[in-house]
Design a protein around this motif. Structure first.
Motif, mmCIF file in Angstrom:
data_model
loop_
_atom_site.group_PDB
_atom_site.id
_atom_site.type_symbol
_atom_site.label_atom_id
_atom_site.label_comp_id
_atom_site.label_asym_id
_atom_site.label_seq_id
_atom_site.Cartn_x
_atom_site.Cartn_y
_atom_site.Cartn_z
ATOM 1 N N MET A 1 0.818 -1.191 0.000
ATOM 2 C CA MET A 1 0.000 0.000 0.000
ATOM 3 C C MET A 1 0.871 1.268 0.000
ATOM 4 O O MET A 1 0.538 2.243 -0.630
ATOM 5 N N GLN A 2 1.979 1.203 0.731
ATOM 6 C CA GLN A 2 2.874 2.357 0.761
ATOM 7 C C GLN A 2 3.532 2.573 -0.594
ATOM 8 O O GLN A 2 3.816 3.722 -0.963
ATOM 9 N N LEU A 3 3.758 1.491 -1.337
ATOM 10 C CA LEU A 3 4.340 1.630 -2.676
ATOM 11 C C LEU A 3 3.385 2.386 -3.592
ATOM 12 O O LEU A 3 3.804 3.263 -4.357
ATOM 13 N N MET A 4 2.116 2.038 -3.528
ATOM 14 C CA MET A 4 1.129 2.740 -4.352
ATOM 15 C C MET A 4 1.004 4.203 -3.900
ATOM 16 O O MET A 4 0.834 5.095 -4.725
ATOM 17 N N GLY A 5 1.088 4.432 -2.606
ATOM 18 C CA GLY A 5 1.037 5.799 -2.090
ATOM 19 C C GLY A 5 2.212 6.634 -2.567
ATOM 20 O O GLY A 5 2.046 7.804 -2.939
ATOM 21 N N ALA A 6 3.397 6.026 -2.581
ATOM 22 C CA ALA A 6 4.577 6.738 -3.070
ATOM 23 C C ALA A 6 4.440 7.033 -4.563
ATOM 24 O O ALA A 6 4.795 8.122 -5.027
ATOM 25 N N GLY A 7 3.924 6.081 -5.324
ATOM 26 C CA GLY A 7 3.708 6.305 -6.760
ATOM 27 C C GLY A 7 2.682 7.394 -7.015
ATOM 28 O O GLY A 7 2.859 8.248 -7.888
ATOM 29 N N ALA A 8 1.595 7.375 -6.248
ATOM 30 C CA ALA A 8 0.569 8.414 -6.387
ATOM 31 C C ALA A 8 1.117 9.783 -5.985
ATOM 32 O O ALA A 8 0.808 10.799 -6.625
ATOM 33 N N ALA A 9 1.941 9.824 -4.945
ATOM 34 C CA ALA A 9 2.551 11.095 -4.527
ATOM 35 C C ALA A 9 3.469 11.625 -5.623
ATOM 36 O O ALA A 9 3.460 12.824 -5.934
ATOM 37 N N TYR A 10 4.255 10.731 -6.220
ATOM 38 C CA TYR A 10 5.147 11.135 -7.313
ATOM 39 C C TYR A 10 4.346 11.730 -8.467
ATOM 40 O O TYR A 10 4.672 12.817 -8.968
ATOM 41 N N LEU A 11 3.311 11.020 -8.889
ATOM 42 C CA LEU A 11 2.495 11.524 -9.996
ATOM 43 C C LEU A 11 1.842 12.866 -9.655
ATOM 44 O O LEU A 11 1.803 13.778 -10.485
ATOM 45 N N ILE A 13 2.799 15.199 -7.452
ATOM 46 C CA ILE A 13 3.786 16.280 -7.371
ATOM 47 C C ILE A 13 4.238 16.712 -8.760
ATOM 48 O O ILE A 13 4.326 17.899 -9.059
ATOM 49 N N MET A 14 4.514 15.735 -9.627
ATOM 50 C CA MET A 14 4.947 16.069 -10.990
ATOM 51 C C MET A 14 3.824 16.755 -11.778
ATOM 52 O O MET A 14 4.091 17.654 -12.579
ATOM 53 N N TYR A 15 2.592 16.330 -11.560
ATOM 54 C CA TYR A 15 1.452 16.937 -12.242
ATOM 55 C C TYR A 15 1.335 18.412 -11.854
ATOM 56 O O TYR A 15 1.152 19.280 -12.705
ATOM 57 N N VAL A 16 1.483 18.699 -10.566
ATOM 58 C CA VAL A 16 1.403 20.084 -10.092
ATOM 59 C C VAL A 16 2.625 20.875 -10.548
ATOM 60 O O VAL A 16 2.516 22.037 -10.953
ATOM 61 N N ALA A 17 3.805 20.254 -10.516
ATOM 62 C CA ALA A 17 5.035 20.953 -10.885
ATOM 63 C C ALA A 17 5.007 21.421 -12.333
ATOM 64 O O ALA A 17 5.498 22.504 -12.649
ATOM 65 N N PHE A 18 4.444 20.616 -13.202
ATOM 66 C CA PHE A 18 4.397 20.990 -14.617
ATOM 67 C C PHE A 18 3.056 21.583 -15.027
ATOM 68 O O PHE A 18 2.750 21.672 -16.207
ATOM 69 N N ALA A 91 10.860 14.152 -7.279
ATOM 70 C CA ALA A 91 9.722 14.948 -7.740
ATOM 71 C C ALA A 91 9.655 16.276 -6.982
ATOM 72 O O ALA A 91 9.406 17.332 -7.583
ATOM 73 N N VAL A 92 9.884 16.226 -5.680
ATOM 74 C CA VAL A 92 9.874 17.472 -4.882
ATOM 75 C C VAL A 92 11.017 18.373 -5.341
ATOM 76 O O VAL A 92 10.834 19.591 -5.508
ATOM 77 N N PHE A 93 12.191 17.805 -5.580
ATOM 78 C CA PHE A 93 13.333 18.583 -6.054
ATOM 79 C C PHE A 93 13.015 19.256 -7.394
ATOM 80 O O PHE A 93 13.282 20.445 -7.584
ATOM 81 N N VAL A 94 12.454 18.495 -8.322
ATOM 82 C CA VAL A 94 12.100 19.050 -9.635
ATOM 83 C C VAL A 94 11.040 20.130 -9.489
ATOM 84 O O VAL A 94 11.101 21.175 -10.159
ATOM 85 N N ALA A 95 10.069 19.902 -8.609
ATOM 86 C CA ALA A 95 9.016 20.893 -8.411
ATOM 87 C C ALA A 95 9.571 22.192 -7.834
ATOM 88 O O ALA A 95 9.111 23.284 -8.185
ATOM 89 N N VAL A 96 10.567 22.104 -6.994
ATOM 90 C CA VAL A 96 11.151 23.295 -6.381
ATOM 91 C C VAL A 96 11.968 24.084 -7.399
ATOM 92 O O VAL A 96 11.909 25.315 -7.424
#
Length: 98
Positions: A1-11, A13-18, A91-96
């Motif tokens: 479940m944490q793996l899916m959460g990490a994947g969803a968080a990545y998506l 963050i990247m969606y908002v960043a771009f 993803a956080v680094f790229v967003a920043v």
């Protein structure tokens, strides 16, 4: 479940960043499907196979035998979660910086 959460968080963050740029929707859908298949299919296969009757019961904490030796449950969890968490940090680094 944490793996899916990490994947969803990545998506997310990247969606908002771009700023949901043109053409990113399809890429995110494909990545989401790959993520679900990558983690969901082995889970379904493991549940369908049933219990392994050859397993020797171990007393105490759970773990797993690997090619390099026995790993405790915490060590195995740390190995599995390293890459997804690094993806979220990236993803956080790229967003920043964007």
């Amino acid at each position: 479940m944490q793996l899916m959460g990490a994947g969803a968080a990545y998506l997310s963050i990247m969606y908002v960043a771009f700023q949901a740029g043109t053409g990113l929707g399809l890429i995110f859908v494909v990545f989401g499907l790959v993520l679900v298949a990558y983690y969901g299919l082995p889970l379904l296969m493991q549940q369908a196979s049933g219990p392994n009757k050859d397993d020797v019961p171990r007393k105490g904490a759970w773990g797993i035998d690997t090619a390099s030796g026995y790993l405790s449950g915490r060590a195995a969890y740390a190995q599995v979660m390293t890459v997804p968490l690094l993806m979220v940090v990236w993803a956080v680094f790229v967003a920043v910086i964007t």
